[in-house]
Enzyme design. Structure first.
Site, mmCIF file in Angstrom:
data_model
loop_
_atom_site.group_PDB
_atom_site.id
_atom_site.type_symbol
_atom_site.label_atom_id
_atom_site.label_comp_id
_atom_site.label_asym_id
_atom_site.label_seq_id
_atom_site.Cartn_x
_atom_site.Cartn_y
_atom_site.Cartn_z
ATOM 1 N N LYS A 191 -5.153 7.721 -19.850
ATOM 2 C CA LYS A 191 -5.284 8.280 -21.415
ATOM 3 C C LYS A 191 -4.004 8.007 -21.827
ATOM 4 C CE LYS A 191 -9.066 9.912 -19.400
ATOM 5 N NZ LYS A 191 -10.010 9.103 -18.928
ATOM 6 N N ASP A 207 -3.974 20.072 -14.454
ATOM 7 C CA ASP A 207 -4.470 18.673 -15.194
ATOM 8 C C ASP A 207 -3.802 18.655 -16.416
ATOM 9 O OD1 ASP A 207 -5.403 16.390 -16.322
ATOM 10 O OD2 ASP A 207 -7.281 16.605 -15.089
ATOM 11 N N TYR A 250 -12.743 18.412 -16.529
ATOM 12 C CA TYR A 250 -13.432 16.990 -16.344
ATOM 13 C C TYR A 250 -14.453 16.819 -15.413
ATOM 14 C CZ TYR A 250 -13.689 12.129 -15.463
ATOM 15 O OH TYR A 250 -14.458 10.612 -15.221
ATOM 16 N N ARG A 276 0.830 -1.121 0.028
ATOM 17 C CA ARG A 276 0.119 0.043 0.212
ATOM 18 C C ARG A 276 0.716 1.337 -0.066
ATOM 19 N NH1 ARG A 276 -1.865 1.960 4.646
ATOM 20 N NH2 ARG A 276 -2.455 0.025 5.481
HETATM 21 N N1 PLP Z 1 -8.640 14.522 -15.670
HETATM 22 C C1 PLP Z 1 -9.112 14.256 -17.245
HETATM 23 C C2 PLP Z 1 -8.717 15.531 -18.018
HETATM 24 C C3 PLP Z 1 -9.879 13.467 -17.539
HETATM 25 O O1 PLP Z 1 -10.392 13.374 -18.918
HETATM 26 C C4 PLP Z 1 -9.983 12.181 -16.745
HETATM 27 C C5 PLP Z 1 -10.944 11.260 -16.910
HETATM 28 O O2 PLP Z 1 -11.632 11.069 -18.055
HETATM 29 C C6 PLP Z 1 -9.666 12.473 -15.462
HETATM 30 C C7 PLP Z 1 -8.707 13.351 -14.935
HETATM 31 C C8 PLP Z 1 -10.069 11.016 -14.361
HETATM 32 O O3 PLP Z 1 -9.149 10.257 -14.445
HETATM 33 P P1 PLP Z 1 -9.477 8.627 -14.497
HETATM 34 O O4 PLP Z 1 -10.731 8.175 -15.085
HETATM 35 O O5 PLP Z 1 -8.385 7.849 -14.577
HETATM 36 O O6 PLP Z 1 -10.021 8.671 -12.806
#
Ligand code: PLP
Length: 399
Positions: A208, A183, A111, A58
């Protein structure tokens, strides 16, 4: 004159090389070229509390650690921490930096999961968020007049691809005593480098482009601030938002081709965006490196290329979108982005369905909007698919 042979240190610092070798080499125990999958919970100790850096998976695992070192090398961060998902990274970040009574300033286009955690989880713990248009520096300045702990940017933003000026905002936030987090999921360290532009943390959904093959979910936080890194690691170990070794192994393999893939994703997306701009069915196309993009100057200053995502609106709203999306044959209607397969997403009914309608409309997330994640297929095949879907959906409407 004899040809210039690059020194090994300059070679090692190129992104293509870091993506393959950065931070970790062959297994010291066996010589295995690839880091083994340490599918393992606990670690033998030679004396009370004496171990080789790992005590329980962990709080740390050698395969996950190899992936973290690779990510840190890619962005020249001091440290990277890998998480079970992108949202696990986001949540751990918020729980590490915020306390009750704190205020967050967040881009109004982000997001949907980020909006959910801020509005529907953290608000109940006394953390309040102002969602503002971070593409406008005056709006950011105005918002920073009131105390804020953290500025959270997503640029390009999901799903409209609106940009925020990382360097200018990080400077403003620092002066106001707030952290800046970016992000950077859509561009990765290959195409945009938030830490070099002054951000405190780069956040990734490694689900992604970083893993890149639609095989895993994962996340990561990168920073050059050692104290902050220690805090993130402590909170992660406490919450257990840790990445699993098999996911880390797949991501470590995927990331090797990231520079190559980002280049090709960008080239393919640029061709498709130009083609879409000429289509009569399309009301508007947003692609950061297109001349028609409202913030093209910022895109060219802040990004190395346009990336693999296109945002476009169809004339005819929801009905046109439905007919078109189901008529595609090669491009799949699905919720993800950033992998080798091209995917198309309808934000209003999919990724951003839980964002309040008024916030969605203000942000330009309208029923006719589609987000296209352009994969690595031959762009001519993708154009043929888009064209076929326009024709079939038109025929359907007439019938
Ligand atoms: N940040 C962005 C720009 C995203 O598009 C996403 C998911 O689509 C996330 C964060 C969240 O990631 P996860 O789906 O791996 O939890």
């Amino acid at each position: 004159m004899s040809p210039q042979i690059p020194s090994s240190s300059s070679l090692a610092s190129t992104l293509a090389t870091e993506a393959i070798h950065g931070g970790t080499g062959p297994d010291p125990e066996t010589g295995a070229l690839l880091t083994p999958v340490h599918q393992n919970t606990t670690y033998a100790q030679s004396d009370l509390g004496v171990h080789r850096g790992f005590s329980y998976s962990r709080t740390g695992n050698p395969t996950v650690s190899a992936f973290e070192k690779r990510l840190a090398a890619l962005e020249q961060a001091h440290s990277a921490t890998a998480f079970a998902t992108g949202m696990a990274a986001t949540t751990t970040l918020f729980l590490s930096l915020l306390k009750s009574g704190d205020r967050v300033i967040c881009s109004d286009v982000v997001y949907g999961g980020t909006v959910r955690v801020l509005r529907q989880v953290l608000q109940a713990f006394g953390v309040n968020t102002d969602f503002i248009d971070t593409s406008d520096l005056n709006t950011v300045k105005e918002a920073l007049r009131k105390p804020a702990r953290l500025v959270f940017l997503e640029t390009p933003a999901n799903p409209t691809l609106k940009l925020s000026d990382i360097e200018a905002i990080a400077q403003l936030a620092r002066k106001a005593g707030a952290w800046t987090v970016v992000d950077n999921t859509f561009l990765t360290p290959v195409l945009q480098r938030p830490l070099d532009l002054g951000a405190d943390v780069s956040l990734y959904s490694t689900t992604k482009y970083i893993e890149g093959h639609n095989s895993t979910v994962g996340g990561a936080l990168l920073t050059k601030n050692d104290e902050l890194a220690e805090r993130l690691r402590f909170v992660q170990g406490t919450l257990g938002t840790t990445q699993a070794p098999w996911e880390a192994w797949l991501s470590l393999r995927g990331v090797k081709t990231l520079p190559l893939r980002m280049e090709r994703h960008s080239a393919n997306a640029a061709s498709l965006a130009a083609w879409l701009e000429d289509r009569p069915e399309v009301e508007r196309v947003d692609y950061p490196f297109s001349d028609s993009f409202p913030q093209v100057e910022l895109a060219r200053r802040q990004q190395k290329a346009g990336g693999g995502l296109i945002s476009f609106r169809l004339k005819g709203g929801l009905a046109a979108v439905r007919a078109f999306a189901v008529a595609l044959q090669r491009i799949t209607l699905a919720e993800n982005l950033g992998a080798v397969e091209s995917l198309i997403t309808h934000p209003v009914t999919m990724t951003h369905a839980s964002v309040p309608e008024s916030q969605r409309l203000r942000a330009g997330i309208v029923p006719g909007l589609l987000r296209l994640s352009v994969g690595l297929e031959d762009p001519q095949d993708l154009i043929a698919d888009l064209e076929g879907a326009f024709q079939r959906s038109k025929a359907e409407a007439i019938a």
